[in-house]
Design a protein around this motif. Structure first.
Motif, PDB file in Angstrom:
ATOM      1  N   GLN A  48      42.693  31.526  42.769  1.00 36.19           N
ATOM      2  CA  GLN A  48      42.086  32.856  42.789  1.00 36.19           C
ATOM      3  C   GLN A  48      42.731  33.763  41.739  1.00 36.19           C
ATOM      4  O   GLN A  48      42.044  34.545  41.069  1.00 36.19           O
ATOM      5  N   ARG A  51      41.390  32.751  38.360  1.00 35.15           N
ATOM      6  CA  ARG A  51      40.020  33.233  38.150  1.00 35.15           C
ATOM      7  C   ARG A  51      40.013  34.706  37.766  1.00 35.15           C
ATOM      8  O   ARG A  51      39.212  35.144  36.935  1.00 35.15           O
ATOM      9  N   GLU A 151      37.325  34.130  48.630  1.00 27.59           N
ATOM     10  CA  GLU A 151      37.106  34.354  47.204  1.00 27.59           C
ATOM     11  C   GLU A 151      37.383  35.817  46.864  1.00 27.59           C
ATOM     12  O   GLU A 151      36.997  36.717  47.607  1.00 27.59           O
ATOM     13  N   ALA A 187      39.125  27.838  50.526  1.00 21.93           N
ATOM     14  CA  ALA A 187      38.752  28.460  49.255  1.00 21.93           C
ATOM     15  C   ALA A 187      38.718  27.380  48.167  1.00 21.93           C
ATOM     16  O   ALA A 187      39.069  26.221  48.401  1.00 21.93           O
TER      17      ALA A 187
END
Length: 289
Positions: A48, A51, A151, A187
């Motif tokens: 995460q 990203r 997310e 996730a």
């Protein structure tokens, strides 16, 4: 805009290989007797963070972990996947920490790191399964928190938008930054190592790993990007009374190893009729149904 992201990660014993020597007499984990791995849900958290770094160019990721010098392997794994730097909290004073003492030490290190926008970590570690450290770090830092994240959708205009798993479904929430986010194992999986990053950071180390090797020490000194921070309790101005066993109210009184053995075994023919009879039998004796 760019973000400063801290990833809380832990090197944990591989619980798939737990044996009779897994615990010490004082009730603490005998980590030397077990293979060490990157805590799985912390890898989800790292993804995460990566990203967000992809979404917001110029963002920086710092991996923060606590443990002996060998925990630097966790930082290296983070660097191989796209993190920018890392710190290992390593001090005998931290040994035997429960969640309260661990969160205290980590929060002290976060304060030392300074400016940040988001702290992300796994929901829980497989060697404890408490899911308490992330929320406790948030409380000690006086920060809002979002747990059970699936997310992180965005982090802009001073707010983070997160999809989180709740009983019966999911919900999307917004929260002001800085914030602590804990991420579920459901996730997205963490991306694999990047070959170029592996070549760049394979010699990265904390000072104690190369203290006895002058050649490696000199090699790293000439390349500051290979230096992984190694902080002690004194470095982060920690109160020793709140560290390690002395700061851990949780005490393990007894450990029992349970081994399941089958009382009897039966062979069932690989036919629809035999399987149907077995299901009827299991329903009749209330094993299922």
């Amino acid at each position: 805009m760019s973000l400063n992201i801290i990833v809380l990660a832990k090197q944990v014993p591989d619980t798939r290989n737990v044996g009779k020597d897994a615990m010490k007499e004082d009730g603490t984990v005998n980590r030397a007797a077990l293979p060490a791995i990157f805590n799985p849900e912390d890898l989800n958290a790292l993804e995460q963070a990566l990203r967000l770094k992809d979404m917001y160019p110029g963002s920086k990721i710092t991996v923060l972990t606590m443990g002996p010098a060998r925990a630097a392997e966790i930082v290296r794994e983070g660097l191989y996947r796209g993190a920018d730097s890392g710190v290992v909290l390593s001090d005998r004073a931290f040994a035997g920490s429960d969640t309260l003492a661990t969160s205290y030490a980590l929060s002290a290190a976060v304060k030392k790191l300074g400016d940040f926008d988001i702290i992300v970590g796994g929901r829980q570690a497989i060697d404890g399964d408490t899911a308490q450290v992330g929320p406790q770090v948030a409380e000690k830092l006086g920060l809002p928190q979002v747990t059970y994240a699936e997310e992180i959708l965005s982090a802009e205009n001073g707010k983070v938008k997160v999809v989180r798993r709740i009983e019966g479904g999911v919900e999307t929430v917004t929260c002001p930054m800085p914030v602590v986010v804990t991420v579920n194992g459901s996730a997205a999986d963490c991306r694999p190592r990047n070959a170029r990053a592996v070549q760049k950071f394979k010699y990265a180390a904390v000072p104690s790993e190369v203290a006895a090797d002058e050649a490696k020490k000199e090699f790293i000194e000439k390349r500051p990007y290979l230096s992984i921070g190694e902080w002690t309790a004194n470095t982060v101005d920690a109160d020793l009374a709140q560290c390690g066993l002395s700061g851990s109210p949780t005490k393990v009184k007894q450990i029992e190893s349970v081994v399941f053995t089958a009382k009897e075994a039966r062979e069932i023919e690989n036919t629809d009729a035999a399987l149907e009879d077995l299901v009827k039998e299991l329903i009749a004796n209330h094993t299922i149904g």
